[in-house]
Design an enzyme around this catalytic site. Structure first.
Site, PDB file in Angstrom:
ATOM      1  N   GLU A 112      -6.819   4.528   7.908  1.00 62.33           N
ATOM      2  CA  GLU A 112      -6.624   5.954   7.578  1.00 62.33           C
ATOM      3  C   GLU A 112      -7.856   6.514   6.867  1.00 62.33           C
ATOM      4  O   GLU A 112      -8.209   7.690   7.049  1.00 62.33           O
ATOM      5  CB  GLU A 112      -5.344   6.113   6.735  1.00 62.33           C
ATOM      6  CG  GLU A 112      -4.102   5.883   7.606  1.00 62.33           C
ATOM      7  CD  GLU A 112      -2.881   5.350   6.886  1.00 62.33           C
ATOM      8  OE1 GLU A 112      -2.835   5.393   5.642  1.00 62.33           O
ATOM      9  OE2 GLU A 112      -1.967   4.863   7.588  1.00 62.33           O
ATOM     10  N   ASN A 117       0.862  -1.175   0.000  1.00 63.55           N
ATOM     11  CA  ASN A 117       0.000   0.000   0.000  1.00 63.55           C
ATOM     12  C   ASN A 117       0.903   1.231   0.000  1.00 63.55           C
ATOM     13  O   ASN A 117       1.521   1.551   1.010  1.00 63.55           O
ATOM     14  CB  ASN A 117      -0.878  -0.047   1.264  1.00 63.55           C
ATOM     15  CG  ASN A 117      -1.713   1.202   1.466  1.00 63.55           C
ATOM     16  OD1 ASN A 117      -1.809   2.044   0.568  1.00 63.55           O
ATOM     17  ND2 ASN A 117      -2.320   1.321   2.634  1.00 63.55           N
ATOM     18  N   TRP A 118       0.968   1.890  -1.134  1.00 62.12           N
ATOM     19  CA  TRP A 118       1.851   3.073  -1.237  1.00 62.12           C
ATOM     20  C   TRP A 118       1.244   4.305  -0.573  1.00 62.12           C
ATOM     21  O   TRP A 118       1.909   5.318  -0.419  1.00 62.12           O
ATOM     22  CB  TRP A 118       2.183   3.375  -2.715  1.00 62.12           C
ATOM     23  CG  TRP A 118       3.303   2.544  -3.263  1.00 62.12           C
ATOM     24  CD1 TRP A 118       3.840   1.413  -2.693  1.00 62.12           C
ATOM     25  CD2 TRP A 118       4.046   2.777  -4.464  1.00 62.12           C
ATOM     26  NE1 TRP A 118       4.869   0.933  -3.480  1.00 62.12           N
ATOM     27  CE2 TRP A 118       5.013   1.762  -4.571  1.00 62.12           C
ATOM     28  CE3 TRP A 118       3.980   3.742  -5.468  1.00 62.12           C
ATOM     29  CZ2 TRP A 118       5.909   1.680  -5.636  1.00 62.12           C
ATOM     30  CZ3 TRP A 118       4.865   3.672  -6.542  1.00 62.12           C
ATOM     31  CH2 TRP A 118       5.823   2.640  -6.617  1.00 62.12           C
ATOM     32  N   LYS A 119      -0.044   4.241  -0.216  1.00 57.08           N
ATOM     33  CA  LYS A 119      -0.723   5.392   0.387  1.00 57.08           C
ATOM     34  C   LYS A 119      -0.533   6.630  -0.513  1.00 57.08           C
ATOM     35  O   LYS A 119      -0.481   6.478  -1.730  1.00 57.08           O
ATOM     36  CB  LYS A 119      -0.224   5.612   1.820  1.00 57.08           C
ATOM     37  CG  LYS A 119      -0.282   4.318   2.637  1.00 57.08           C
ATOM     38  CD  LYS A 119      -0.024   4.496   4.101  1.00 57.08           C
ATOM     39  CE  LYS A 119      -0.150   3.149   4.794  1.00 57.08           C
ATOM     40  NZ  LYS A 119      -0.008   3.233   6.244  1.00 57.08           N
ATOM     41  N   HIS A 154      -9.416   0.960   4.995  1.00 62.56           N
ATOM     42  CA  HIS A 154      -8.143   1.146   5.700  1.00 62.56           C
ATOM     43  C   HIS A 154      -8.387   2.106   6.873  1.00 62.56           C
ATOM     44  O   HIS A 154      -9.197   3.026   6.769  1.00 62.56           O
ATOM     45  CB  HIS A 154      -7.089   1.714   4.743  1.00 62.56           C
ATOM     46  CG  HIS A 154      -5.723   1.730   5.351  1.00 62.56           C
ATOM     47  ND1 HIS A 154      -5.333   2.686   6.249  1.00 62.56           N
ATOM     48  CD2 HIS A 154      -4.671   0.877   5.216  1.00 62.56           C
ATOM     49  CE1 HIS A 154      -4.086   2.426   6.642  1.00 62.56           C
ATOM     50  NE2 HIS A 154      -3.663   1.333   6.029  1.00 62.56           N
ATOM     51  N   GLU A 184      -5.215  -5.094  10.633  1.00 62.97           N
ATOM     52  CA  GLU A 184      -4.194  -4.072  10.856  1.00 62.97           C
ATOM     53  C   GLU A 184      -4.480  -3.325  12.155  1.00 62.97           C
ATOM     54  O   GLU A 184      -5.314  -2.395  12.168  1.00 62.97           O
ATOM     55  CB  GLU A 184      -4.196  -3.067   9.696  1.00 62.97           C
ATOM     56  CG  GLU A 184      -3.894  -3.691   8.357  1.00 62.97           C
ATOM     57  CD  GLU A 184      -3.318  -2.671   7.394  1.00 62.97           C
ATOM     58  OE1 GLU A 184      -2.196  -2.876   6.936  1.00 62.97           O
ATOM     59  OE2 GLU A 184      -3.982  -1.648   7.138  1.00 62.97           O
ATOM     60  N   SER A 202       3.598  -2.393  10.247  1.00 63.33           N
ATOM     61  CA  SER A 202       5.051  -2.473  10.488  1.00 63.33           C
ATOM     62  C   SER A 202       5.666  -3.811  10.080  1.00 63.33           C
ATOM     63  O   SER A 202       6.599  -4.298  10.727  1.00 63.33           O
ATOM     64  CB  SER A 202       5.371  -2.139  11.943  1.00 63.33           C
ATOM     65  OG  SER A 202       4.964  -0.815  12.236  1.00 63.33           O
ATOM     66  N   GLY A 217       2.737   2.032  10.714  1.00 64.66           N
ATOM     67  CA  GLY A 217       3.714   3.106  10.559  1.00 64.66           C
ATOM     68  C   GLY A 217       4.458   3.451  11.844  1.00 64.66           C
ATOM     69  O   GLY A 217       5.094   4.499  11.935  1.00 64.66           O
ATOM     70  N   GLY A 247       2.863  -1.256   4.236  1.00 66.31           N
ATOM     71  CA  GLY A 247       2.895   0.150   3.871  1.00 66.31           C
ATOM     72  C   GLY A 247       4.311   0.577   3.521  1.00 66.31           C
ATOM     73  O   GLY A 247       4.812   0.368   2.407  1.00 66.31           O
ATOM     74  N   GLY A 248       4.999   1.155   4.499  1.00 69.02           N
ATOM     75  CA  GLY A 248       6.320   1.750   4.276  1.00 69.02           C
ATOM     76  C   GLY A 248       7.295   0.842   3.533  1.00 69.02           C
ATOM     77  O   GLY A 248       7.992   1.294   2.611  1.00 69.02           O
TER      78      GLY A 248
HETATM   79  P1  PGA Z   1       3.047   0.090   7.555  1.00 72.83           P
HETATM   80  O1  PGA Z   1       1.553   0.327   7.010  1.00 72.83           O
HETATM   81  O2  PGA Z   1       3.539  -1.196   6.949  1.00 72.83           O
HETATM   82  O3  PGA Z   1       3.823   1.295   7.084  1.00 72.83           O
HETATM   83  O4  PGA Z   1       2.941  -0.008   9.044  1.00 72.83           O
HETATM   84  C1  PGA Z   1       0.671  -0.746   6.867  1.00 72.83           C
HETATM   85  C2  PGA Z   1      -0.625  -0.275   6.273  1.00 72.83           C
HETATM   86  O5  PGA Z   1      -1.127   0.789   6.648  1.00 72.83           O
HETATM   87  O6  PGA Z   1      -1.196  -0.971   5.408  1.00 72.83           O
END
Ligand code: PGA
Length: 248
Positions: A95, A9-11, A93, A163, A208, A169, A229-230
Protein backbone atom coordinates in the site's frame (compact mmCIF):
# COMPACT_ATOMS: atom_id res chain seq x y z
CA UNK A 1 16.34 -21.57 12.75
CA UNK A 2 14.50 -18.29 12.40
CA UNK A 3 12.43 -16.83 15.24
CA UNK A 4 8.69 -17.20 14.86
CA UNK A 5 6.76 -13.92 14.64
CA UNK A 6 3.06 -13.08 14.51
CA UNK A 7 2.85 -9.46 13.35
CA UNK A 8 -0.32 -7.37 13.10
CA UNK A 9 -0.71 -4.37 10.83
CA UNK A 10 -3.59 -2.12 11.85
CA UNK A 11 -3.04 0.14 8.81
CA UNK A 12 -5.09 3.38 9.09
CA UNK A 13 -7.47 1.89 11.65
CA UNK A 14 -7.88 2.59 15.33
CA UNK A 15 -8.40 5.45 17.73
CA UNK A 16 -8.32 5.42 21.53
CA UNK A 17 -11.29 3.05 21.78
CA UNK A 18 -9.34 0.35 19.91
CA UNK A 19 -6.82 0.12 22.75
CA UNK A 20 -9.35 -2.09 24.57
CA UNK A 21 -8.29 -4.81 22.12
CA UNK A 22 -4.70 -4.45 23.33
CA UNK A 23 -5.65 -5.17 26.93
CA UNK A 24 -7.51 -8.28 25.78
CA UNK A 25 -4.60 -9.35 23.58
CA UNK A 26 -1.88 -9.01 26.21
CA UNK A 27 -4.01 -11.10 28.56
CA UNK A 28 -4.56 -13.78 25.90
CA UNK A 29 -0.93 -14.20 24.75
CA UNK A 30 0.68 -14.73 28.14
CA UNK A 31 1.99 -18.19 27.27
CA UNK A 32 2.87 -17.55 23.61
CA UNK A 33 6.15 -19.11 22.52
CA UNK A 34 6.41 -16.97 19.38
CA UNK A 35 7.11 -13.25 19.16
CA UNK A 36 4.03 -11.02 18.92
CA UNK A 37 4.00 -7.57 17.32
CA UNK A 38 1.28 -5.02 16.64
CA UNK A 39 1.84 -2.04 14.35
CA UNK A 40 -0.90 0.54 15.02
CA UNK A 41 -1.21 4.01 13.48
CA UNK A 42 1.59 6.27 14.74
CA UNK A 43 -0.86 8.13 16.98
CA UNK A 44 -1.33 5.02 19.14
CA UNK A 45 2.26 3.73 19.33
CA UNK A 46 3.24 5.38 22.58
CA UNK A 47 0.05 4.43 24.44
CA UNK A 48 0.12 0.90 23.08
CA UNK A 49 3.77 0.54 24.09
CA UNK A 50 2.86 1.66 27.63
CA UNK A 51 0.09 -0.95 27.76
CA UNK A 52 2.46 -3.63 26.43
CA UNK A 53 5.05 -3.09 29.17
CA UNK A 54 5.71 -6.31 31.04
CA UNK A 55 3.77 -8.36 28.49
CA UNK A 56 4.76 -10.45 25.50
CA UNK A 57 3.57 -7.80 23.04
CA UNK A 58 5.94 -5.64 21.00
CA UNK A 59 4.86 -2.50 19.13
CA UNK A 60 5.95 -1.17 15.76
CA UNK A 61 5.44 1.57 13.19
CA UNK A 62 4.12 1.20 9.63
CA UNK A 63 6.76 3.25 7.79
CA UNK A 64 9.54 5.74 8.52
CA UNK A 65 11.48 8.45 6.74
CA UNK A 66 15.10 7.68 5.79
CA UNK A 67 16.37 10.87 7.45
CA UNK A 68 16.73 11.30 11.20
CA UNK A 69 15.05 14.72 11.35
CA UNK A 70 14.46 17.79 9.24
CA UNK A 71 12.03 19.61 6.98
CA UNK A 72 9.78 16.67 6.02
CA UNK A 73 6.26 17.71 6.98
CA UNK A 74 4.07 14.80 8.00
CA UNK A 75 6.89 12.25 8.13
CA UNK A 76 8.23 10.33 11.12
CA UNK A 77 11.83 9.21 11.59
CA UNK A 78 12.95 5.82 12.82
CA UNK A 79 14.43 7.41 15.95
CA UNK A 80 11.02 8.98 16.69
CA UNK A 81 9.34 5.57 16.42
CA UNK A 82 11.92 4.08 18.78
CA UNK A 83 11.46 7.00 21.15
CA UNK A 84 7.69 6.33 21.19
CA UNK A 85 8.33 2.72 22.24
CA UNK A 86 8.46 0.92 18.89
CA UNK A 87 10.86 -1.99 18.39
CA UNK A 88 9.92 -2.73 14.76
CA UNK A 89 8.75 -0.92 11.64
CA UNK A 90 6.95 -2.29 8.57
CA UNK A 91 8.62 -1.01 5.40
CA UNK A 92 7.71 -1.20 1.72
CA UNK A 93 4.18 -2.49 2.30
CA UNK A 94 2.44 -2.73 -1.09
CA UNK A 95 0.00 0.00 0.00
CA UNK A 96 2.97 2.36 0.61
CA UNK A 97 4.54 1.29 -2.70
CA UNK A 98 1.22 1.93 -4.53
CA UNK A 99 -0.12 4.99 -2.67
CA UNK A 100 3.19 6.80 -2.12
CA UNK A 101 5.28 5.54 -5.02
CA UNK A 102 7.88 3.99 -2.73
CA UNK A 103 10.59 2.27 -4.75
CA UNK A 104 12.92 -0.53 -3.69
CA UNK A 105 15.65 2.08 -3.33
CA UNK A 106 13.48 4.17 -0.99
CA UNK A 107 12.60 1.10 1.06
CA UNK A 108 16.29 0.16 1.37
CA UNK A 109 17.07 3.68 2.61
CA UNK A 110 14.25 3.47 5.16
CA UNK A 111 15.47 0.05 6.28
CA UNK A 112 19.00 1.35 6.73
CA UNK A 113 17.70 4.20 8.87
CA UNK A 114 15.45 1.90 10.88
CA UNK A 115 18.26 -0.55 11.67
CA UNK A 116 20.58 2.33 12.53
CA UNK A 117 17.96 3.51 15.04
CA UNK A 118 17.87 0.04 16.59
CA UNK A 119 14.55 -1.02 15.06
CA UNK A 120 13.82 -4.32 13.34
CA UNK A 121 12.81 -3.68 9.72
CA UNK A 122 9.89 -5.79 8.47
CA UNK A 123 10.47 -5.46 4.72
CA UNK A 124 7.52 -6.38 2.47
CA UNK A 125 7.65 -7.82 -1.04
CA UNK A 126 5.08 -9.44 -3.28
CA UNK A 127 3.72 -9.67 -6.80
CA UNK A 128 0.57 -8.16 -8.29
CA UNK A 129 -2.06 -10.39 -9.82
CA UNK A 130 -0.92 -9.42 -13.33
CA UNK A 131 2.63 -10.42 -12.44
CA UNK A 132 1.47 -13.79 -11.08
CA UNK A 133 -0.60 -14.36 -14.23
CA UNK A 134 2.44 -13.51 -16.35
CA UNK A 135 4.42 -16.11 -14.40
CA UNK A 136 7.06 -13.62 -13.21
CA UNK A 137 6.38 -13.89 -9.45
CA UNK A 138 9.81 -15.28 -8.52
CA UNK A 139 11.61 -12.65 -10.61
CA UNK A 140 9.57 -9.84 -9.05
CA UNK A 141 10.18 -11.09 -5.51
CA UNK A 142 13.91 -11.59 -6.18
CA UNK A 143 14.31 -8.12 -7.55
CA UNK A 144 12.33 -6.50 -4.71
CA UNK A 145 14.42 -8.42 -2.17
CA UNK A 146 17.68 -7.47 -3.87
CA UNK A 147 16.66 -3.80 -4.02
CA UNK A 148 14.90 -3.37 -0.69
CA UNK A 149 17.26 -5.11 1.76
CA UNK A 150 20.22 -2.76 2.25
CA UNK A 151 23.85 -3.80 1.85
CA UNK A 152 25.98 -4.51 4.89
CA UNK A 153 22.96 -4.87 7.06
CA UNK A 154 22.65 -6.41 10.52
CA UNK A 155 20.59 -9.48 9.62
CA UNK A 156 19.34 -9.86 13.18
CA UNK A 157 17.34 -6.69 12.51
CA UNK A 158 15.68 -7.89 9.32
CA UNK A 159 12.33 -9.67 8.84
CA UNK A 160 10.89 -10.30 5.37
CA UNK A 161 7.16 -10.47 4.66
CA UNK A 162 5.95 -12.05 1.42
CA UNK A 163 2.58 -10.49 0.65
CA UNK A 164 1.03 -11.16 -2.76
CA UNK A 165 -0.76 -7.88 -3.51
CA UNK A 166 -3.85 -9.72 -4.80
CA UNK A 167 -4.20 -11.63 -1.51
CA UNK A 168 -4.22 -8.54 0.74
CA UNK A 169 -7.65 -7.79 2.16
CA UNK A 170 -9.36 -9.97 -0.46
CA UNK A 171 -9.96 -13.22 1.39
CA UNK A 172 -7.98 -14.97 -1.36
CA UNK A 173 -4.72 -16.77 -0.62
CA UNK A 174 -2.17 -18.53 -2.80
CA UNK A 175 -2.08 -22.32 -2.67
CA UNK A 176 0.24 -23.78 -0.06
CA UNK A 177 2.49 -24.94 -2.93
CA UNK A 178 2.70 -21.37 -4.23
CA UNK A 179 3.58 -20.04 -0.76
CA UNK A 180 6.25 -22.75 -0.34
CA UNK A 181 7.72 -21.98 -3.77
CA UNK A 182 8.15 -18.28 -3.00
CA UNK A 183 9.41 -18.80 0.57
CA UNK A 184 11.96 -21.43 -0.50
CA UNK A 185 13.05 -19.10 -3.29
CA UNK A 186 13.45 -16.15 -0.90
CA UNK A 187 15.48 -18.26 1.53
CA UNK A 188 17.79 -19.37 -1.29
CA UNK A 189 18.16 -15.80 -2.58
CA UNK A 190 19.02 -14.47 0.86
CA UNK A 191 21.45 -17.35 1.54
CA UNK A 192 23.20 -16.67 -1.74
CA UNK A 193 23.61 -13.02 -0.84
CA UNK A 194 24.23 -13.18 2.91
CA UNK A 195 25.44 -16.75 3.58
CA UNK A 196 24.42 -18.81 6.57
CA UNK A 197 23.03 -15.85 8.54
CA UNK A 198 20.12 -15.80 6.09
CA UNK A 199 18.66 -18.89 7.73
CA UNK A 200 17.88 -16.86 10.87
CA UNK A 201 15.82 -14.22 9.03
CA UNK A 202 12.12 -14.73 9.81
CA UNK A 203 10.12 -15.06 6.58
CA UNK A 204 6.47 -14.10 7.13
CA UNK A 205 3.55 -14.80 4.84
CA UNK A 206 0.90 -12.05 4.61
CA UNK A 207 -2.41 -11.74 2.78
CA UNK A 208 -5.80 -12.83 4.19
CA UNK A 209 -4.33 -14.82 7.09
CA UNK A 210 -7.03 -15.65 9.64
CA UNK A 211 -7.45 -18.13 12.50
CA UNK A 212 -9.05 -20.69 10.17
CA UNK A 213 -6.17 -20.86 7.65
CA UNK A 214 -3.20 -20.10 9.92
CA UNK A 215 -2.31 -23.69 10.82
CA UNK A 216 -1.92 -24.89 7.23
CA UNK A 217 0.09 -21.79 6.29
CA UNK A 218 2.41 -22.13 9.30
CA UNK A 219 3.11 -25.76 8.32
CA UNK A 220 4.58 -24.60 4.97
CA UNK A 221 8.35 -24.85 4.54
CA UNK A 222 10.23 -21.63 5.35
CA UNK A 223 7.16 -19.86 6.72
CA UNK A 224 8.17 -18.46 10.12
CA UNK A 225 5.03 -16.50 10.88
CA UNK A 226 2.54 -14.05 9.43
CA UNK A 227 1.90 -10.40 8.77
CA UNK A 228 -1.80 -9.99 9.47
CA UNK A 229 -4.00 -7.05 8.51
CA UNK A 230 -7.74 -7.33 9.08
CA UNK A 231 -7.55 -10.24 11.51
CA UNK A 232 -5.15 -8.33 13.78
CA UNK A 233 -7.78 -5.72 14.67
CA UNK A 234 -9.69 -8.04 17.01
CA UNK A 235 -7.83 -9.58 19.94
CA UNK A 236 -9.87 -12.79 19.67
CA UNK A 237 -8.80 -13.38 16.05
CA UNK A 238 -5.19 -12.30 16.45
CA UNK A 239 -4.64 -14.29 19.64
CA UNK A 240 -5.98 -17.36 17.79
CA UNK A 241 -3.29 -16.83 15.14
CA UNK A 242 -0.65 -16.31 17.87
CA UNK A 243 -1.58 -19.57 19.61
CA UNK A 244 -1.58 -21.45 16.29
CA UNK A 245 1.92 -20.16 15.55
CA UNK A 246 3.08 -21.01 19.06
CA UNK A 247 1.94 -24.60 18.49
CA UNK A 248 3.41 -24.85 14.97
P1 PGA B 1 -4.87 -8.71 5.33
O1 PGA B 1 -3.65 -7.67 5.16
O2 PGA B 1 -4.47 -9.70 6.39
O3 PGA B 1 -6.04 -7.85 5.74
O4 PGA B 1 -5.05 -9.37 4.00
C1 PGA B 1 -2.33 -8.12 5.22
C2 PGA B 1 -1.38 -6.96 5.11
O5 PGA B 1 -1.61 -6.05 4.31
O6 PGA B 1 -0.36 -6.93 5.83
Amino acid sequence: MARKLAAGNWKMNGTTAALAEVAALTAAIGDATCEVLLCPPATLISRMADMAQGSHLMVGGQTCHPNGSGAHTGDISAAMLADAGATHVILGHSERRADHGETDEAVAAQAGAAIEAGLIAVICVGETEAERDADVTLNVVSSQLAGSVPEGTDLSHVVIAYEPVWAIGTGRTPTLEQIAEVHDHMRADLAERFGNGAHDIPLLYGGSVKPSNAAEIFAVSNVDGALVGGASLKAADFSGIVSTLSAA
